[in-house]
Design a protein around this motif. Structure first.
Motif, PDB file in Angstrom:
ATOM      1  N   VAL A  25       0.823  -1.206   0.000  1.00 19.88           N
ATOM      2  CA  VAL A  25       0.000   0.000   0.000  1.00 19.88           C
ATOM      3  C   VAL A  25       0.860   1.261   0.000  1.00 19.88           C
ATOM      4  CG1 VAL A  25      -0.218   0.318   2.506  1.00 19.88           C
ATOM      5  CG2 VAL A  25      -2.118   0.956   1.005  1.00 19.88           C
ATOM      6  N   GLU A  26       2.113   1.116   0.410  1.00 17.06           N
ATOM      7  CA  GLU A  26       3.006   2.272   0.432  1.00 17.06           C
ATOM      8  C   GLU A  26       3.306   2.807  -0.967  1.00 17.06           C
ATOM      9  OE1 GLU A  26       6.355   2.196   3.192  1.00 17.06           O
ATOM     10  OE2 GLU A  26       5.549   0.321   4.015  1.00 17.06           O
ATOM     11  N   ASN A  27       3.180   1.965  -1.989  1.00 18.39           N
ATOM     12  CA  ASN A  27       3.480   2.413  -3.355  1.00 18.39           C
ATOM     13  C   ASN A  27       2.443   3.412  -3.878  1.00 18.39           C
ATOM     14  OD1 ASN A  27       5.870   0.938  -3.546  1.00 18.39           O
ATOM     15  ND2 ASN A  27       4.798  -0.898  -4.225  1.00 18.39           N
ATOM     16  N   PRO A  28       1.146   3.077  -3.884  1.00 17.11           N
ATOM     17  CA  PRO A  28       0.185   4.093  -4.326  1.00 17.11           C
ATOM     18  C   PRO A  28       0.121   5.298  -3.396  1.00 17.11           C
ATOM     19  CG  PRO A  28      -0.964   2.154  -3.475  1.00 17.11           C
ATOM     20  CD  PRO A  28       0.476   1.793  -3.597  1.00 17.11           C
ATOM     21  N   ILE A  29       0.367   5.075  -2.108  1.00 19.82           N
ATOM     22  CA  ILE A  29       0.365   6.194  -1.166  1.00 19.82           C
ATOM     23  C   ILE A  29       1.477   7.182  -1.511  1.00 19.82           C
ATOM     24  CG2 ILE A  29       0.975   6.808   1.213  1.00 19.82           C
ATOM     25  CD1 ILE A  29      -0.790   4.496   2.143  1.00 19.82           C
ATOM     26  N   ALA A  30       2.652   6.671  -1.845  1.00 16.40           N
ATOM     27  CA  ALA A  30       3.765   7.549  -2.221  1.00 16.40           C
ATOM     28  C   ALA A  30       3.405   8.376  -3.447  1.00 16.40           C
ATOM     29  CB  ALA A  30       5.021   6.724  -2.482  1.00 16.40           C
ATOM     30  N   MET A  31       2.717   7.747  -4.417  1.00 17.91           N
ATOM     31  CA  MET A  31       2.299   8.466  -5.615  1.00 17.91           C
ATOM     32  C   MET A  31       1.268   9.533  -5.282  1.00 17.91           C
ATOM     33  SD  MET A  31       0.472   6.988  -9.069  1.00 17.91           S
ATOM     34  CE  MET A  31       1.894   5.975  -9.505  1.00 17.91           C
ATOM     35  N   MET A  32       0.285   9.190  -4.431  1.00 15.23           N
ATOM     36  CA  MET A  32      -0.748  10.146  -4.055  1.00 15.23           C
ATOM     37  C   MET A  32      -0.151  11.346  -3.320  1.00 15.23           C
ATOM     38  SD  MET A  32      -3.497   8.853  -5.313  1.00 15.23           S
ATOM     39  CE  MET A  32      -2.415   8.232  -6.600  1.00 15.23           C
ATOM     40  N   MET A  33       0.821  11.092  -2.449  1.00 16.53           N
ATOM     41  CA  MET A  33       1.432  12.182  -1.693  1.00 16.53           C
ATOM     42  C   MET A  33       2.261  13.082  -2.600  1.00 16.53           C
ATOM     43  SD  MET A  33       2.408  10.303   1.924  1.00 16.53           S
ATOM     44  CE  MET A  33       2.917  11.820   2.735  1.00 16.53           C
ATOM     45  N   HIS A  34       2.910  12.502  -3.592  1.00 19.90           N
ATOM     46  CA  HIS A  34       3.651  13.299  -4.574  1.00 19.90           C
ATOM     47  C   HIS A  34       2.695  14.208  -5.337  1.00 19.90           C
ATOM     48  CE1 HIS A  34       6.560  14.362  -7.661  1.00 19.90           C
ATOM     49  NE2 HIS A  34       5.669  13.988  -8.578  1.00 19.90           N
ATOM     50  N   GLU A  35       1.547  13.672  -5.709  1.00 16.30           N
ATOM     51  CA  GLU A  35       0.558  14.468  -6.437  1.00 16.30           C
ATOM     52  C   GLU A  35      -0.062  15.536  -5.540  1.00 16.30           C
ATOM     53  OE1 GLU A  35      -2.116  11.636  -8.220  1.00 16.30           O
ATOM     54  OE2 GLU A  35      -0.570  10.841  -9.554  1.00 16.30           O
ATOM     55  N   HIS A  36      -0.213  15.229  -4.257  1.00 16.95           N
ATOM     56  CA  HIS A  36      -0.678  16.252  -3.307  1.00 16.95           C
ATOM     57  C   HIS A  36       0.288  17.433  -3.282  1.00 16.95           C
ATOM     58  CE1 HIS A  36      -3.172  13.224  -0.701  1.00 16.95           C
ATOM     59  NE2 HIS A  36      -3.769  13.535  -1.828  1.00 16.95           N
ATOM     60  N   ASP A  37       1.587  17.127  -3.244  1.00 21.88           N
ATOM     61  CA  ASP A  37       2.602  18.187  -3.221  1.00 21.88           C
ATOM     62  C   ASP A  37       2.496  19.060  -4.468  1.00 21.88           C
ATOM     63  OD1 ASP A  37       3.573  17.284  -0.815  1.00 21.88           O
ATOM     64  OD2 ASP A  37       5.264  16.185  -1.679  1.00 21.88           O
ATOM     65  N   ALA A  38       2.253  18.421  -5.610  1.00 24.94           N
ATOM     66  CA  ALA A  38       2.169  19.167  -6.874  1.00 24.94           C
ATOM     67  C   ALA A  38       0.987  20.129  -6.863  1.00 24.94           C
ATOM     68  CB  ALA A  38       2.046  18.190  -8.045  1.00 24.94           C
ATOM     69  N   GLU A  39      -0.160  19.678  -6.329  1.00 27.01           N
ATOM     70  CA  GLU A  39      -1.337  20.560  -6.290  1.00 27.01           C
ATOM     71  C   GLU A  39      -1.166  21.662  -5.252  1.00 27.01           C
ATOM     72  OE1 GLU A  39      -3.393  20.496  -8.739  1.00 27.01           O
ATOM     73  OE2 GLU A  39      -2.159  18.799  -9.377  1.00 27.01           O
ATOM     74  N   GLY A  40      -0.484  21.346  -4.161  1.00 30.67           N
ATOM     75  CA  GLY A  40      -0.208  22.382  -3.166  1.00 30.67           C
ATOM     76  C   GLY A  40       0.643  23.491  -3.757  1.00 30.67           C
ATOM     77  N   GLU A  41       1.653  23.098  -4.541  1.00 27.15           N
ATOM     78  CA  GLU A  41       2.530  24.078  -5.200  1.00 27.15           C
ATOM     79  C   GLU A  41       1.751  24.884  -6.237  1.00 27.15           C
ATOM     80  OE1 GLU A  41       5.557  26.433  -6.311  1.00 27.15           O
ATOM     81  OE2 GLU A  41       5.430  25.132  -4.549  1.00 27.15           O
ATOM     82  N   ARG A  42       0.858  24.214  -6.956  1.00 25.41           N
ATOM     83  CA  ARG A  42       0.063  24.908  -7.967  1.00 25.41           C
ATOM     84  C   ARG A  42      -0.799  25.999  -7.324  1.00 25.41           C
ATOM     85  NH1 ARG A  42      -1.299  22.209 -12.930  1.00 25.41           N
ATOM     86  NH2 ARG A  42      -1.233  20.225 -11.805  1.00 25.41           N
ATOM     87  N   PHE A  43      -1.382  25.671  -6.166  1.00 26.54           N
ATOM     88  CA  PHE A  43      -2.236  26.655  -5.504  1.00 26.54           C
ATOM     89  C   PHE A  43      -1.432  27.752  -4.824  1.00 26.54           C
ATOM     90  CE2 PHE A  43      -6.304  24.793  -6.350  1.00 26.54           C
ATOM     91  CZ  PHE A  43      -7.159  25.883  -6.190  1.00 26.54           C
ATOM     92  N   ARG A  44      -0.189  27.472  -4.471  1.00 29.12           N
ATOM     93  CA  ARG A  44       0.653  28.557  -3.960  1.00 29.12           C
ATOM     94  C   ARG A  44       0.882  29.601  -5.054  1.00 29.12           C
ATOM     95  NH1 ARG A  44       2.667  24.494  -0.599  1.00 29.12           N
ATOM     96  NH2 ARG A  44       4.061  23.599  -2.160  1.00 29.12           N
ATOM     97  N   LYS A  45       1.026  29.129  -6.285  1.00 27.92           N
ATOM     98  CA  LYS A  45       1.177  30.050  -7.416  1.00 27.92           C
ATOM     99  C   LYS A  45      -0.111  30.836  -7.654  1.00 27.92           C
ATOM    100  CE  LYS A  45       4.609  27.193  -9.817  1.00 27.92           C
ATOM    101  NZ  LYS A  45       4.880  26.346 -11.015  1.00 27.92           N
TER     102      LYS A  45
END
Length: 242
Positions: free
Chosen positions: A165-185
């Motif tokens: 389960v750590e594999n999809p979780i790692a992917m989801m968390m990476h995508e969370h970071d990307a959206e957080g950065e997008r909204f900071r912009k």
């Protein structure tokens, strides 16, 4: 109810911008024609004013979830809550914000060219989040629920095709970071969601909705990154130890 019936559309939106989504759904102009009452607008559109008033009351009376102890929730319930609350929120609000942002670009883009960058960023966010949520709903969440069910029934869980389960979780968390950065912009381009002096009602509502969208996204990511995901990893380890 009489007081509510005399309240103008513009006053509703000024009091709580979330009501703008209701007016937009029914094709009622809350911007240039916000000085009308709901009844007056419904006479032109042949809508039921009572239905709209009930929807507005539901929005105005919506309570926040700040006092809910999500840490104590079973993981299957938490996954369902995230899907039915935050995933649905994203789906509904993107369908409202996309045309609003497009309209702002057409009407105000010449004097406020940053709107085009904001629009492009949000279009990217809408597309990426749609794919992200489907992966959670079709792959990660079902496996978490399967582990919960197996625990309750004292059964074993077959190893999933994604290994751990750590594999999809790692992917989801990476995508969370990307959206957080997008909204900071987006926050930077909107001056922290403060509309310019010449902003119309649609402009103000769009910025307020973007800010609420970011706040909801923060709650959404918090529930997953800080509660659901770590507990899912711990639960899987219990099966590995058996």
């Amino acid at each position: 109810m009489e007081t509510l019936e005399k309240t103008t559309i513009g006053e509703y939106v000024a009091k709580d911008f979330r009501t703008a989504a209701i007016f937009s759904k029914y094709g009622i102009d809350f911007c240039c024609k916000g000085n009308r009452t709901i009844e007056e607008a419904c006479d032109k559109k042949e809508h039921d004013s009572e239905t709209i008033l009930n929807e507005i009351n539901a929005v105005l009376n919506t309570k926040n979830d700040n006092n809910i102890d999500f840490q104590s929730w079973p993981l299957d319930l938490l996954a369902d809550y995230i899907e039915k609350t935050h995933h649905r929120y994203v789906e509904e609000k993107t369908q409202i914000l996309l045309p609003f942002l497009d309209k702002l670009c057409r009407v105000h883009g010449t004097s406020h060219p940053e709107l085009f960058a904001i629009n492009e960023l949000f279009i990217g966010c809408a597309g990426e989040l749609a794919q992200h949520m489907k992966k959670e709903e079709l792959i990660l969440f079902p496996f978490i629920k399967k582990m919960v069910k197996a625990t309750l029934q004292d059964e074993l869980v077959e190893q999933p095709h994604f290994g751990t389960v750590e594999n999809p979780i790692a992917m989801m968390m990476h995508e969370h970071d990307a959206e957080g950065e997008r909204f900071r912009k987006i926050a930077g381009l909107t001056n922290d969601y403060n509309p310019p002096a010449d902003a119309c009602n649609t402009y103000k509502v769009t910025f307020a909705m973007l800010q609420e969208f970011e706040q909801d996204l923060h709650k959404h990511i918090h529930l997953e990154n800080n509660i659901l995901f770590p507990k899912a990893v711990e639960l899987e380890k219990k099966f590995s130890a058996q």
